[in-house]
Design a protein around this motif. Structure first.
Motif, mmCIF file in Angstrom:
data_model
loop_
_atom_site.group_PDB
_atom_site.id
_atom_site.type_symbol
_atom_site.label_atom_id
_atom_site.label_comp_id
_atom_site.label_asym_id
_atom_site.label_seq_id
_atom_site.Cartn_x
_atom_site.Cartn_y
_atom_site.Cartn_z
ATOM 1 N N LYS A 2 0.819 -1.202 0.000
ATOM 2 C CA LYS A 2 0.000 0.000 0.000
ATOM 3 C C LYS A 2 0.858 1.260 0.000
ATOM 4 C CE LYS A 2 -4.082 -1.996 2.213
ATOM 5 N NZ LYS A 2 -4.989 -1.937 3.390
ATOM 6 N N ILE A 3 2.063 1.146 0.580
ATOM 7 C CA ILE A 3 2.959 2.301 0.612
ATOM 8 C C ILE A 3 3.449 2.625 -0.795
ATOM 9 C CG2 ILE A 3 5.190 3.145 1.447
ATOM 10 C CD1 ILE A 3 4.743 1.468 3.958
ATOM 11 N N ILE A 4 3.779 1.577 -1.551
ATOM 12 C CA ILE A 4 4.294 1.779 -2.905
ATOM 13 C C ILE A 4 3.175 2.117 -3.871
ATOM 14 C CG2 ILE A 4 5.441 0.627 -4.846
ATOM 15 C CD1 ILE A 4 7.051 -0.963 -2.838
ATOM 16 N N ASP A 5 2.038 1.429 -3.725
ATOM 17 C CA ASP A 5 0.931 1.610 -4.659
ATOM 18 C C ASP A 5 0.147 2.868 -4.297
ATOM 19 O OD1 ASP A 5 -1.003 1.331 -6.532
ATOM 20 O OD2 ASP A 5 -1.983 -0.411 -5.615
ATOM 21 N N ASN A 6 0.077 3.815 -5.223
ATOM 22 C CA ASN A 6 -0.671 5.051 -4.992
ATOM 23 C C ASN A 6 -2.048 5.014 -5.643
ATOM 24 O OD1 ASN A 6 -0.018 5.195 -7.664
ATOM 25 N ND2 ASN A 6 1.239 7.061 -7.503
ATOM 26 N N GLY A 7 -2.508 3.801 -5.916
ATOM 27 C CA GLY A 7 -3.805 3.647 -6.560
ATOM 28 C C GLY A 7 -3.706 3.346 -8.039
ATOM 29 N N SER A 8 -2.491 3.342 -8.564
ATOM 30 C CA SER A 8 -2.299 3.100 -9.994
ATOM 31 C C SER A 8 -2.263 1.615 -10.331
ATOM 32 C CB SER A 8 -0.995 3.752 -10.461
ATOM 33 O OG SER A 8 0.113 3.140 -9.823
ATOM 34 N N GLY A 9 -2.127 0.767 -9.313
ATOM 35 C CA GLY A 9 -2.016 -0.666 -9.568
ATOM 36 C C GLY A 9 -0.631 -1.084 -10.017
ATOM 37 N N HIS A 10 0.349 -0.222 -9.762
ATOM 38 C CA HIS A 10 1.716 -0.489 -10.216
ATOM 39 C C HIS A 10 2.460 -1.354 -9.194
ATOM 40 C CE1 HIS A 10 5.471 1.392 -12.347
ATOM 41 N NE2 HIS A 10 5.306 0.116 -12.613
ATOM 42 N N PHE A 11 1.898 -2.533 -8.900
ATOM 43 C CA PHE A 11 2.507 -3.381 -7.879
ATOM 44 C C PHE A 11 3.724 -4.146 -8.386
ATOM 45 C CE2 PHE A 11 -0.880 -5.923 -9.819
ATOM 46 C CZ PHE A 11 -0.204 -7.087 -10.153
ATOM 47 N N SER A 12 4.034 -4.004 -9.678
ATOM 48 C CA SER A 12 5.240 -4.655 -10.193
ATOM 49 C C SER A 12 6.493 -4.099 -9.525
ATOM 50 C CB SER A 12 5.340 -4.473 -11.711
ATOM 51 O OG SER A 12 5.379 -3.102 -12.057
ATOM 52 N N LEU A 13 6.374 -2.907 -8.929
ATOM 53 C CA LEU A 13 7.510 -2.338 -8.198
ATOM 54 C C LEU A 13 7.910 -3.219 -7.018
ATOM 55 C CD1 LEU A 13 6.491 1.444 -8.188
ATOM 56 C CD2 LEU A 13 8.259 0.343 -9.582
ATOM 57 N N SER A 54 0.747 -1.914 -20.547
ATOM 58 C CA SER A 54 -0.226 -2.205 -21.609
ATOM 59 C C SER A 54 -1.650 -2.187 -21.054
ATOM 60 C CB SER A 54 0.070 -3.569 -22.239
ATOM 61 O OG SER A 54 -0.043 -4.605 -21.276
ATOM 62 N N ASN A 55 -1.803 -1.517 -19.901
ATOM 63 C CA ASN A 55 -3.117 -1.402 -19.255
ATOM 64 C C ASN A 55 -3.681 -2.772 -18.895
ATOM 65 O OD1 ASN A 55 -5.214 0.124 -18.169
ATOM 66 N ND2 ASN A 55 -6.401 0.080 -20.076
ATOM 67 N N TRP A 56 -2.776 -3.658 -18.457
ATOM 68 C CA TRP A 56 -3.105 -5.018 -18.043
ATOM 69 C C TRP A 56 -3.734 -5.844 -19.161
ATOM 70 C CZ3 TRP A 56 -0.321 -6.048 -14.099
ATOM 71 C CH2 TRP A 56 -0.034 -5.037 -13.172
ATOM 72 N N ARG A 59 -1.072 -7.620 -24.692
ATOM 73 C CA ARG A 59 -0.117 -7.190 -25.709
ATOM 74 C C ARG A 59 0.644 -5.961 -25.227
ATOM 75 N NH1 ARG A 59 -0.996 -9.889 -30.410
ATOM 76 N NH2 ARG A 59 0.298 -8.488 -31.640
ATOM 77 N N PHE A 60 1.934 -5.989 -25.458
ATOM 78 C CA PHE A 60 2.802 -4.864 -25.110
ATOM 79 C C PHE A 60 3.684 -4.584 -26.316
ATOM 80 C CE2 PHE A 60 7.005 -3.491 -23.510
ATOM 81 C CZ PHE A 60 6.638 -2.295 -22.912
ATOM 82 N N TRP A 61 3.552 -3.389 -26.881
ATOM 83 C CA TRP A 61 4.271 -3.031 -28.107
ATOM 84 C C TRP A 61 4.012 -4.065 -29.209
ATOM 85 C CZ3 TRP A 61 9.802 -1.356 -26.109
ATOM 86 C CH2 TRP A 61 9.673 -0.152 -25.412
ATOM 87 N N GLY A 62 2.784 -4.556 -29.266
ATOM 88 C CA GLY A 62 2.414 -5.516 -30.302
ATOM 89 C C GLY A 62 2.870 -6.937 -30.039
ATOM 90 N N MET A 63 3.379 -7.213 -28.835
ATOM 91 C CA MET A 63 3.897 -8.548 -28.521
ATOM 92 C C MET A 63 3.067 -9.198 -27.425
ATOM 93 S SD MET A 63 8.032 -7.835 -28.476
ATOM 94 C CE MET A 63 7.889 -6.474 -27.301
ATOM 95 N N ASN A 64 2.756 -10.483 -27.602
ATOM 96 C CA ASN A 64 2.116 -11.223 -26.518
ATOM 97 C C ASN A 64 3.189 -11.736 -25.555
ATOM 98 O OD1 ASN A 64 3.280 -13.360 -27.882
ATOM 99 N ND2 ASN A 64 1.369 -14.435 -28.293
ATOM 100 N N TYR A 65 2.777 -12.470 -24.537
ATOM 101 C CA TYR A 65 3.744 -12.909 -23.521
ATOM 102 C C TYR A 65 4.842 -13.823 -24.072
ATOM 103 C CZ TYR A 65 1.300 -10.788 -19.578
ATOM 104 O OH TYR A 65 0.757 -9.886 -18.699
ATOM 105 N N PRO A 66 4.518 -14.838 -24.879
ATOM 106 C CA PRO A 66 5.610 -15.681 -25.396
ATOM 107 C C PRO A 66 6.657 -14.905 -26.197
ATOM 108 C CG PRO A 66 3.524 -16.810 -25.659
ATOM 109 C CD PRO A 66 3.200 -15.418 -25.215
#
Length: 218
Positions: A2-13, A54-56, A59-66
């Motif tokens: 909760k300290i790191i997350d400011n509501g953006s859902g950026h828990f990857s940090l 990629s807004n969850w 696709r990220f930059w046109g790429m899927n996970y594999p």
């Protein structure tokens, strides 16, 4: 969290923090097990970070996970081969990085050969496998290249990965293209013959090369 997350859902940090913590501990304690946790956490961070940007979506930059992890694994493997030994604190973990990098790379390539660069399972299920044949060709070619590199350089890690994933790729294509197109009896007959042939081929390679000392990247 909760300290790191400011509501953006950026828990990857959080995963990035775990990478740093595990990395420091692995160096301080000279622990290969903790270094494995470092690289696994690094992969999880990469997946969640790209998903966040990629807004969850899938696709990220046109790429899927594999496809993303194919590039990730290739970069990690290249880092182990070219740069890691030059960094003294983490040089003892070079072989582990090499193995895990190849694992990311080869597994991702294999999945890419099955699913292509599709991120929608419904769309993928409507596509015939021959439409994404080039991904299978790429995966098989890289597996063959890794095996050749291992045999040429007496690198048993690359040799094992290359041969194993070459066989996995060949049998994946075998099931993809023949399961629905030939008689089941003929299918299993061909399968049994291929098992016998590949078993003998692999036995010749392993028995012939075990007499020579293989070197790793350390």
């Amino acid at each position: 969290g909760k300290i790191i997350d400011n509501g953006s859902g950026h828990f990857s940090l959080l995963f990035l923090a775990s990478v740093i913590i595990y990395g420091v501990l692995s160096v301080k304690l000279s622990s290969k097990l903790i270094w494995i946790f470092t690289l696994v956490s690094f992969g999880i961070w990469f997946a969640t970070e790209t998903a966040y940007h990629s807004n969850w979506g899938f696709r990220f930059w046109g790429m899927n996970y594999p496809l993303r992890f194919t590039l990730f694994g290739a970069l990690l493997t290249a880092f182990a081969l070219v740069w890691q030994q030059r960094i003294k604190p983490i040089a003892p973990f070079t072989s582990l990085t090499y193995i895990i990098g190849l694992t990311y790379l080869m597994v991702a390539l294999w999945l890419l050969s099955i699913f292509g660069n599709y991120s929608d399972m419904d769309k993928w299920s409507e596509v015939r496998q021959w439409h994404i044949f080039y991904w299978g060709l790429l995966s098989t070619a890289i597996s063959l290249g890794v095996a050749w590199y291992g045999l040429k350089r007496q690198d048993y890690i690359a040799r094992e990965f290359g041969i194993i994933f070459l066989i996995i790729n060949l049998y994946t294509r075998f099931f993809e293209y023949l399961w629905d197109n030939i008689n089941r009896t003929v299918f299993f007959l061909l399968l049994s013959v291929s098992f016998w042939y590949i078993g003998r081929w692999a036995e010749r390679i392993w028995s012939g090369k075990e007499k020579k000392p293989y070197k790793s990247v350390d």
